[in-house]
Structures are given as structure tokens and as C-alpha cells.
Design an enzyme around this catalytic site. Structure first.
Site, PDB file in Angstrom:
ATOM      1  N   GLU A  42      -8.000   4.355  25.427  1.00 58.94           N
ATOM      2  CA  GLU A  42      -7.955   5.504  24.525  1.00 58.94           C
ATOM      3  C   GLU A  42      -7.928   6.748  25.389  1.00 58.94           C
ATOM      4  O   GLU A  42      -8.910   7.064  26.070  1.00 58.94           O
ATOM      5  CB  GLU A  42      -9.161   5.551  23.593  1.00 58.94           C
ATOM      6  N   CYS A  93     -12.994  13.174  20.591  1.00 67.25           N
ATOM      7  CA  CYS A  93     -11.761  12.401  20.771  1.00 67.25           C
ATOM      8  C   CYS A  93     -10.814  12.590  19.589  1.00 67.25           C
ATOM      9  O   CYS A  93      -9.612  12.730  19.760  1.00 67.25           O
ATOM     10  CB  CYS A  93     -12.086  10.920  20.929  1.00 67.25           C
ATOM     11  N   ASN A 116     -18.147  12.779  26.396  1.00 67.59           N
ATOM     12  CA  ASN A 116     -18.231  13.648  25.224  1.00 67.59           C
ATOM     13  C   ASN A 116     -19.107  13.082  24.101  1.00 67.59           C
ATOM     14  O   ASN A 116     -19.842  13.807  23.443  1.00 67.59           O
ATOM     15  CB  ASN A 116     -16.830  13.988  24.700  1.00 67.59           C
TER      16      ASN A 116
END
Length: 456
Positions: A227, A261, A130
């Protein structure tokens, strides 16, 4: 074989052959052999080489921007990621000497007692699609500066990113075995982790991917930074600057087609401001232009893959069927279809709906009215994720008191969707564990080693 299907038109944009088990092990062996030589080089030299590599990536930006559009759909009008890429790497270079400095406990006529930071060895970085350059550099730059060698495995949706970074860093003088870009399938990746091929693993991706990494590492004591996702909330209080709150939170929800995110996925607004907030939000979204990311007028490109768009469509449809109100008219976004997903704002939502509970990672946001801080805090914490939260108020004392009660890794006040390299990037609950960037990022990419020296 790794295959990148371009979200622009569904065509095959790139294919790459994965390494077999022997070739993968050879890459690890070469990395291990190179690490001690790399770590022995002066810190200032490692910093300079990493900075030169970053500059070399910047020199490729005109080619990188359209490549990103083809690979993951971000509109070319936004100019790529080099600004954030450079900011993060430069900050970590600037603080390296202080962050890695030994802690001297005693240096007397009798004893020298010191704690040093030493590199783990081989750091395996698994980066997402992303923000493929910025997320990768978060670990790559400090890992190399600290004296580790790095093996980078990029997402299959962005295979050209790792190649670009390796090409740039090698051109700058970083040895090929010190920084390697590899293509691996899941089974080979798991086998390498299980065999203790790596001394530290940094993974950014899905909760399922993180669980697979931990399962593979079970019993190896390999350190991990993970993450794994978010469902980040925004809370708008009665004394907030309404214009700024709407502009920032809606941009945080929709930019990059919602594929951020730390994007905003749910918004709670104090009751007296709720209607005005929703009206302004709808007005902003109605001005978006959904279309081919190679066109300069496009503000909202396709999602990276059809399956991602379909998941957001499913969450949205379920919410509407359960009573949610959709504020964006599909007829205003005729391009919707396949990977191209129209934006949507939902009200009359509840936490019984997946769109307010599970990660959407797309251009949809639910907005709920709340009566007070206590209700907002309860709702913000009613999540299995904990990456960031965004608070909007003029009262910093009130904001910090609320922030202390939110279960999250970062709290923003009067801003959102930003990564500050001076602060630790971290999360809690299903978002994962560990921390990147800042001084703490260096601590996680090294281990403490104690020296207790009695002078004769």
C-alpha cells in the site's frame, strides 16, 4: 542508528541501534525454526493468544497516547488508536475459523479432494508512522492467527510502537521468536529480501519504498502486499446532505494533520453547491487550534517531520503562484513554522498543479466545481493513485453506477476516511497491489494447498 526527532520541539526523542547483517540473519533463522511449532498449535489457541496480546496493548494506552504525540505529533485529545486496533484484530479473530476453513470439493467413498489454506512461513511487516498501531495490526494479527511467524520493522519515526507491541504480545504468551520487533537499515532490509529470508512481505509506505522492495525481491518470487499512497477524491452531488458532506470531507482532509492513508486530498463539488460548500469548509477550518499535541485544546498537531511540512508548503505555494486562491489566512495560525503547518483550503485549482496531482499527505485540500457526473468521474480517475473515493448523494443506484467507473480500491458513499475490516483493504495503480483484512486478507497471508486423496 535509528533516530526519532520529535516534531513537538525538534529534540531527539529516541534512538535505537540497527541490527547488523549477522544479527538480522539470526533473527530470521530463529523465526523459521519457531514457525512450524507455532503453526502446529490449534487455531483456537493462536486466536486466544493474539487476542490476549491485543488486550495487553490496550492496558498500555495511557502511556502510548503521549508517546505517539512525541513521536509523530497526533494530539492527545484523540486518545490514540486502540479503538481501531482492537476492532480490526477482533474482527479478524472472529472470522478466522471460517476464512481458513478447508474447501471440500469431494468427500466420497472413492475420493477426498480438499483445498487447504497453509501459512507462508515468515511474514515481514514493514509498518508506517502515521497510524503506527492500526496499520501494523492489519497484518500482524491475521498473519499470526493463520500460523505464520512475524518479523515487524516499524518506521524510524515511531520506534517505540514495535517495542510496545512485542512487549505486549510476549507478555500474553506468544513466543519471542514467533513475533519479533527489529530495527533494520535499508541496505540490510534489501539484502534480506533478496536472499529470500521472508516468505511474504507486507509494506505500507511510499511509492519509492515499494519500488525498492520489489527491486530487492526481483527473481525471488516472494509474495508482496503493497500500500503505497493515495490522492483520494470526494465528489459532492446535487442531492447530497451538504452539512454532512462538508463535515466529513474536511475532517477527512485535515485530521491527523492530513497524514492519513485514505485522507481526502481533492474535492469535486457540483456547481450549484460549490460556493456554499467552500464557505462551510472555511468556517470549520478556521476553528482549528494548531499547537503542541500534548495540550488538550489542540485539534491540529505538528506534522511528523519538518521535511513533510516543507513539501506541503511547496505544493501550496506553487499552486498559489499558478493562480490558486488560498482561503485560510496565515495570521489566524501564528504557530505555523517548522513541523507545525497551518491548514489550507484552495480553490481555482487545476490538475496541472502538483497539489491536485501528487500526494500531499498534509492539511491542505483543493476544491473544484464540476458540471456533471461525467466530469467528476474523469477528474477522479485523473490520478496515478487509486486507494479510496468518497461519493455524496441520496441516490444509491446512481452512486453505485458511478463507483463502478472509478479506478480505486474502495468506494465510500456518504462517509470517508474509514477502514472497514470486513472489506478488503486494497488499491490499484501506484497505490500498490494485494489486499489486507477481510477474508481476502487471510487468503493473501496463506497459500492454497490441494489434497487429492484416492481411498484404497
Amino acid at each position: 542508528m535509528i533516530t526519532c526527532i520529535s516534531p513537538i520541539d525538534g529534540s531527539i526523542y529516541a534512538t535505537r541501534e540497527t541490527l547488523d547483517a549477522d544479527a538480522a540473519q539470526d533473527a530470521v533463522s530463529r523465526a523459521k525454526a519457531a514457525q512450524k511449532i507455532w503453526a502446529a498449535r490449534p487455531l483456537e489457541e493462536r486466536i486466544a493468544l493474539v487476542q490476549a496480546g491485543v488486550t495487553a496493548v490496550g492496558a498500555m494506552n495511557d502511556e502510548i497516547v503521549p508517546e505517539l504525540a512525541y513521536q509523530m505529533g497526533r494530539p492527545v485529545r484523540y486518545g490514540g488508536e486502540f479503538g481501531g486496533f482492537n476492532e480490526r484484530a477482533s474482527y479478524m479473530a472472529d472470522i478466522a475459523k471460517e476464512a481458513l476453513a478447508p474447501i471440500v470439493v469431494e468427500d466420497s467413498d472413492t475420493f477426498r479432494r480438499v483445498i487447504k489454506r497453509v501459512p507462508h512461513g515468515v511474514v515481514f511487516v514493514v509498518a508506517p508512522w502515521n497510524y503506527p498501531y492500526m496499520t501494523a495490526i492489519n497484518s500482524v494479527a491475521p498473519a499470526l492467527i493463520a500460523g505464520n511467524v512475524v518479523i515487524l520493522k516499524h518506521a524510524s519515526q515511531t520506534p517505540l510502537v514495535g517495542e510496545r507491541m512485542a512487549q505486549a504480545f510476549h507478555r500474553a504468551g506468544i513466543p519471542e521468536d514467533v513475533f519479533q520487533n527489529v530495527f533494520l537499515d535499508h541496505n540490510t532490509t534489501s539484502s534480506l529480501i533478496a536472499s529470500r529470508a521472508f516468505d511474504f512481505v507486507n509494506f505500507t509506505g511510499s511509492v519509492g519504498g515499494g519500488k525498492a522492495m520489489e527491486t530487492a525481491a526481483a527473481g525471488t518470487f516472494t509474495g508482496m502486499g503493497l500500500e503505497l499512497g493515495g490522492k483520494d477524491p470526494g465528489y459532492v452531488m446535487s442531492d447530497a446532505s451538504l452539512e454532512a458532506a462538508v463535515d466529513t470531507l474536511i475532517d477527512g482532509a485535515m485530521f491527523n494533520s492530513g497524514q492519513c492513508c485514505c485522507g481526502i486530498e481533492r474535492i469535486y463539488v457540483i456547481e450549484p453547491l460549490f460556493e456554499a460548500f467552500v464557505d462551510k469548509a472555511v468556517s470549520i477550518v478556521n476553528d482549528y487550534v494548531l499547537g503542541n499535541p500534548l495540550n488538550s485544546e489542540t485539534t491540529l498537531g505538528p506534522m511528523a517531520h519538518v521535511r513533510f511540512a516543507d513539501e506541503v508548503r511547496a505544493q501550496t505555494a506553487e499552486a498559489i503562484a499558478a493562480g490558486a486562491k488560498a482561503h485560510i489566512n496565515p495570521s489566524d495560525f501564528p504557530q505555523d513554522g517548522g513541523a507545525y503547518l497551518m491548514p489550507q483550503i484552495l480553490t481555482n485549482v487545476t490538475h496541472d498543479m502538483r497539489v491536485m496531482r501528487e500526494e500531499s499527505f498534509g492539511p491542505v485540500v483543493g476544491i473544484m466545481p464540476v458540471k456533471d457526473d461525467a466530469e467528476a468521474i474523469e477528474l477522479m480517475n485523473d490520478s496515478s493513485f487509486g486507494l479510496t473515493a468518497s461519493l455524496w448523494t441520496q441516490d444509491m443506484g446512481r452512486a453505485e453506477a458511478i463507483a463502478d467507473r472509478i479506478e480505486t480500491g474502495t468506494v465510500f458513499v456518504n462517509r470517508a476516511d474509514y477502514l472497514d475490516p470486513g472489506l478488503c483493504w486494497t488499491g490499484c495503480k501506484d497505490t500498490g497491489r494485494g489486499g489486507g483484512l477481510s477474508v481476502i486478507g487471510y487468503h493473501n497471508l496463506t497459500r492454497p494447498k490441494s489434497y487429492h486423496l484416492k481411498k484404497a
